[in-house]
Design a protein around this motif. Structure first.
Motif, mmCIF file in Angstrom:
data_model
loop_
_atom_site.group_PDB
_atom_site.id
_atom_site.type_symbol
_atom_site.label_atom_id
_atom_site.label_comp_id
_atom_site.label_asym_id
_atom_site.label_seq_id
_atom_site.Cartn_x
_atom_site.Cartn_y
_atom_site.Cartn_z
ATOM 1 N N CYS A 62 0.832 -1.211 0.000
ATOM 2 C CA CYS A 62 0.000 0.000 0.000
ATOM 3 C C CYS A 62 0.862 1.255 0.000
ATOM 4 O O CYS A 62 0.579 2.213 -0.728
ATOM 5 C CB CYS A 62 -0.947 0.007 1.200
ATOM 6 S SG CYS A 62 -2.281 -1.206 1.089
ATOM 7 N N ASN A 66 0.879 3.821 -3.117
ATOM 8 C CA ASN A 66 0.520 5.212 -2.860
ATOM 9 C C ASN A 66 1.587 6.164 -3.404
ATOM 10 O O ASN A 66 1.261 7.168 -4.037
ATOM 11 C CB ASN A 66 0.312 5.431 -1.359
ATOM 12 C CG ASN A 66 -0.189 6.809 -1.052
ATOM 13 O OD1 ASN A 66 -1.280 7.178 -1.466
ATOM 14 N ND2 ASN A 66 0.617 7.585 -0.340
ATOM 15 N N ASN A 93 -4.277 4.514 -13.066
ATOM 16 C CA ASN A 93 -5.545 3.836 -12.771
ATOM 17 C C ASN A 93 -5.315 2.397 -12.318
ATOM 18 O O ASN A 93 -5.957 1.917 -11.375
ATOM 19 C CB ASN A 93 -6.477 3.863 -13.978
ATOM 20 C CG ASN A 93 -7.105 5.218 -14.188
ATOM 21 O OD1 ASN A 93 -7.262 5.981 -13.253
ATOM 22 N ND2 ASN A 93 -7.451 5.522 -15.423
ATOM 23 N N SER A 96 -4.034 2.412 -8.841
ATOM 24 C CA SER A 96 -5.121 2.751 -7.921
ATOM 25 C C SER A 96 -5.980 1.531 -7.612
ATOM 26 O O SER A 96 -6.359 1.305 -6.459
ATOM 27 C CB SER A 96 -6.002 3.860 -8.506
ATOM 28 O OG SER A 96 -5.280 5.056 -8.607
ATOM 29 N N ARG A 97 -6.266 0.733 -8.624
ATOM 30 C CA ARG A 97 -7.039 -0.497 -8.396
ATOM 31 C C ARG A 97 -6.255 -1.461 -7.504
ATOM 32 O O ARG A 97 -6.810 -2.078 -6.596
ATOM 33 C CB ARG A 97 -7.398 -1.161 -9.720
ATOM 34 C CG ARG A 97 -8.536 -0.463 -10.462
ATOM 35 C CD ARG A 97 -9.039 -1.265 -11.643
ATOM 36 N NE ARG A 97 -8.032 -1.489 -12.672
ATOM 37 C CZ ARG A 97 -7.705 -0.630 -13.629
ATOM 38 N NH1 ARG A 97 -8.327 0.535 -13.692
ATOM 39 N NH2 ARG A 97 -6.797 -0.923 -14.520
ATOM 40 N N LEU A 99 -3.969 -0.672 -5.299
ATOM 41 C CA LEU A 99 -3.967 -0.106 -3.954
ATOM 42 C C LEU A 99 -5.286 -0.404 -3.256
ATOM 43 O O LEU A 99 -5.313 -0.843 -2.101
ATOM 44 C CB LEU A 99 -3.719 1.404 -3.997
ATOM 45 C CG LEU A 99 -3.809 2.146 -2.657
ATOM 46 C CD1 LEU A 99 -2.779 1.614 -1.670
ATOM 47 C CD2 LEU A 99 -3.634 3.634 -2.868
ATOM 48 N N HIS A 100 -6.380 -0.201 -3.962
ATOM 49 C CA HIS A 100 -7.702 -0.454 -3.397
ATOM 50 C C HIS A 100 -7.843 -1.920 -2.967
ATOM 51 O O HIS A 100 -8.345 -2.216 -1.870
ATOM 52 C CB HIS A 100 -8.778 -0.078 -4.422
ATOM 53 C CG HIS A 100 -10.164 -0.330 -3.963
ATOM 54 N ND1 HIS A 100 -10.816 0.489 -3.066
ATOM 55 C CD2 HIS A 100 -11.023 -1.328 -4.261
ATOM 56 C CE1 HIS A 100 -12.020 0.004 -2.835
ATOM 57 N NE2 HIS A 100 -12.178 -1.091 -3.548
ATOM 58 N N LEU A 101 -7.398 -2.828 -3.804
ATOM 59 C CA LEU A 101 -7.473 -4.256 -3.470
ATOM 60 C C LEU A 101 -6.600 -4.599 -2.269
ATOM 61 O O LEU A 101 -7.012 -5.366 -1.388
ATOM 62 C CB LEU A 101 -7.060 -5.101 -4.675
ATOM 63 C CG LEU A 101 -8.050 -5.134 -5.832
ATOM 64 C CD1 LEU A 101 -7.432 -5.836 -7.042
ATOM 65 C CD2 LEU A 101 -9.333 -5.823 -5.423
ATOM 66 N N ILE A 103 -5.638 -2.576 0.187
ATOM 67 C CA ILE A 103 -6.249 -2.009 1.394
ATOM 68 C C ILE A 103 -7.441 -2.865 1.829
ATOM 69 O O ILE A 103 -7.594 -3.180 3.011
ATOM 70 C CB ILE A 103 -6.678 -0.540 1.168
ATOM 71 C CG1 ILE A 103 -5.443 0.350 1.053
ATOM 72 C CG2 ILE A 103 -7.582 -0.055 2.301
ATOM 73 C CD1 ILE A 103 -5.739 1.770 0.631
ATOM 74 N N GLY A 104 -8.277 -3.244 0.874
ATOM 75 C CA GLY A 104 -9.436 -4.076 1.206
ATOM 76 C C GLY A 104 -9.030 -5.411 1.812
ATOM 77 O O GLY A 104 -9.617 -5.859 2.809
#
Length: 127
Positions: A62, A66, A93, A96-97, A99-101, A103-104
């Protein structure tokens, strides 16, 4: 310069020291800024309270994602030729996906380990 996390387990140090070094040893930073960045990253990691190796690696990812998103976004926003801009936006993009995964996944694992009964609590309840 040492990037070792204070109070971290040897495993956490092995997993995170390279990440902290990569993010804090950038050529555009002064030695003082490098030390401050390493301390700040260590504080962020500690605040996330990773419970195991997987969570520790996810926090490292992460932090890297970031930084890469910020760096790529800076390049896109600063202006570049259109042929490069489209590819750079696509890369930002995708990061970002990712990173989102990450973090989730970290949050799900953290919540799962927080909900699991600990042995010391279970022993107290059984006594």
């Amino acid at each position: 310069m040492s990037t070792t996390l204070t109070g971290a387990t040897p495993l956490a140090q092995v997993l995170l020291d390279p990440v902290i070094a990569a993010l804090s040893q950038r050529g555009d930073l002064t030695p003082g800024a490098r030390e401050a960045k390493a301390r700040d990253l260590s504080a962020v990691i500690a605040a996330c309270e990773p419970q195991d190796a997987i969570q520790t690696m996810l926090i490292g990812q992460c932090l890297l994602f970031n930084e890469l998103i910020a760096d790529g976004g800076k390049d896109v926003l600063a202006g570049m030729i259109d042929t490069l801009k489209s590819r750079a936006q696509s890369n930002v993009n995708a990061l970002s996906r990712s990173l989102h995964l990450s973090i989730g996944t970290f949050l799900r694992l953290r919540d799962k380990s927080a909900a699991a009964p600990r042995d010391d609590v279970r022993e107290t309840m059984e006594a």
